[in-house]
Design an enzyme around this catalytic site. Structure first.
Site, PDB file in Angstrom:
ATOM      1  N   LEU A 189      19.732  26.201  -1.741  1.00  0.00           N
ATOM      2  CA  LEU A 189      19.362  26.069  -3.156  1.00  0.00           C
ATOM      3  C   LEU A 189      18.087  26.850  -3.448  1.00  0.00           C
ATOM      4  CD1 LEU A 189      19.778  22.188  -3.572  1.00  0.00           C
ATOM      5  CD2 LEU A 189      21.410  23.977  -4.258  1.00  0.00           C
TER       6      LEU A 189
ATOM      7  N   ASP B  29      12.953  16.477   3.807  1.00  0.00           N
ATOM      8  CA  ASP B  29      13.502  15.777   2.645  1.00  0.00           C
ATOM      9  C   ASP B  29      14.433  14.631   3.021  1.00  0.00           C
ATOM     10  OD1 ASP B  29      12.168  17.322   0.718  1.00  0.00           O
ATOM     11  OD2 ASP B  29      13.560  18.970   1.077  1.00  0.00           O
TER      12      ASP B  29
ATOM     13  N   ARG C 285      22.883  18.200  -0.641  1.00  0.00           N
ATOM     14  CA  ARG C 285      22.058  17.990   0.553  1.00  0.00           C
ATOM     15  C   ARG C 285      22.311  16.636   1.221  1.00  0.00           C
ATOM     16  NH1 ARG C 285      16.099  19.823   0.488  1.00  0.00           N
ATOM     17  NH2 ARG C 285      16.616  19.479   2.670  1.00  0.00           N
TER      18      ARG C 285
ATOM     19  N   ARG D  22      14.209  15.321  -8.351  1.00  0.00           N
ATOM     20  CA  ARG D  22      14.922  14.881  -7.145  1.00  0.00           C
ATOM     21  C   ARG D  22      14.696  13.399  -6.815  1.00  0.00           C
ATOM     22  NH1 ARG D  22      16.059  19.427  -3.870  1.00  0.00           N
ATOM     23  NH2 ARG D  22      16.554  21.136  -5.288  1.00  0.00           N
TER      24      ARG D  22
ATOM     25  N   HIS E 256       8.585  19.569  -5.802  1.00  0.00           N
ATOM     26  CA  HIS E 256       8.193  18.378  -5.038  1.00  0.00           C
ATOM     27  C   HIS E 256       6.678  18.174  -5.106  1.00  0.00           C
ATOM     28  CE1 HIS E 256      11.929  19.102  -2.354  1.00  0.00           C
ATOM     29  NE2 HIS E 256      12.136  17.986  -3.003  1.00  0.00           N
TER      30      HIS E 256
ATOM     31  N   CYS F 270       8.057  21.035   4.735  1.00  0.00           N
ATOM     32  CA  CYS F 270       9.494  20.724   4.593  1.00  0.00           C
ATOM     33  C   CYS F 270      10.298  21.048   5.858  1.00  0.00           C
ATOM     34  CB  CYS F 270      10.082  21.414   3.375  1.00  0.00           C
ATOM     35  SG  CYS F 270       9.676  23.113   3.229  1.00  0.00           S
TER      36      CYS F 270
END
Ligand code: CIR
Length: 252
Positions: free
Chosen positions: A17, A66, A85, A129, A160, A247
């Site tokens: 993404l 994540d 995801r 998210r 984020h 991440c």
């Protein structure tokens, strides 16, 4: 012993993404070299690194942060906000099975990239998210471990929370200038990343070592002055998929 869970770069990574298509496509070979440099830096910082094989059906699986929030012996397995995801989490849950596990369920959504633990507080960004049900479930899970969850509104357009800040141990953070008010982080020392270097506000600190994106000299100087040994890692390929440094691992 500090542990770091990482997941390899799949050949499908160019389909990860991204908010806007990158000018140049992702080069998987370069991404893998950069990921190896990242793993080497974690090991050089004293972490025991566990490598999970990538899943070709999950182009974003390298962004393992994540999928779980780990602290105080508890792993909260997330329900990522992006539906594509969600298949990433079972392998991570298996890898963390030695810990107590809580699995978030519908309607909760939450990405680990929205969660920043500093001492006994987990700051959580309300984002596209991460929703209110996700934040409430996280709060409930960690309250039993003596950790409090504090929700923060993010500036518009930020993927984020940790795109603009990251922890430097239990009482300090890096924070991008002009993003969130430092007053939100009561009692925590803030090292301000200058405007123009916002991407460098996402760094991975273990003790007095820190992994920082390679191209940000002013932030490097600030971190060195704050007493950190720097591990500069290239990020060009993860960046094309809106990724950065935290991440790529779960450190616990
Ligand atoms: C995504 O959009 O979900 C990935 N392409 C990037 C996730 C980056 N994760 C993070 O910063 N924690």
């Amino acid at each position: 012993m500090i542990r770091a869970l990482v997941r390899g770069v799949p050949a499908s990574f160019p389909r990860a993404l991204s908010a806007t298509a990158p000018a140049e496509p992702i080069d998987v070979a370069v991404a893998r070299t950069q990921h190896a440099a990242y793993r080497d830096a974690l090991a050089a910082m004293g972490a025991r690194v566990t490598f999970l094989v990538p899943d070709e059906a999950c182009p974003d699986c390298v962004f393992i942060e994540d999928t779980a929030v780990v602290a105080a012996g508890l792993a909260v397995i997330t329900r990522p906000g992006a539906e594509s995801r969600r298949a990433e989490t079972p392998a991570v849950a298996t890898a963390l099975a030695e810990l107590d596990l809580v699995k978030l369920a519908d309607p909760a959504t939450l990405d680990g990239g929205d969660c920043m633990r500093v001492g006994a507080t987990i700051y959580v960004g309300r984002s596209a998210r991460t929703n209110a049900a996700g934040i409430a479930a996280l709060g409930e899970a960690f309250a039993r471990r003596g950790l409090r969850v504090v929700a923060l509104d993010l500036p518009p357009g930020i993927l984020h929370l940790k795109c603009v800040c990251s922890p430097l141990g239990d009482d300090r953070i890096l924070l991008a200038e002009g993003s969130l008010s430092p007053e939100r982080f009561d009692g925590i020392e803030v090292i301000t990343v200058p405007a123009g270097e916002t991407y460098a506000a996402n760094a991975v600190a273990i003790g007095d070592h820190v992994i920082v994106a390679a191209e940000y000299p002013r932030t490097h100087e600030l971190l060195a002055r704050a007493g950190f040994t720097l591990h500069r890692v290239p990020t060009s390929e993860v960046r094309k998929a809106d990724g950065s440094l935290t991440c790529q691992s779960i450190v616990f």
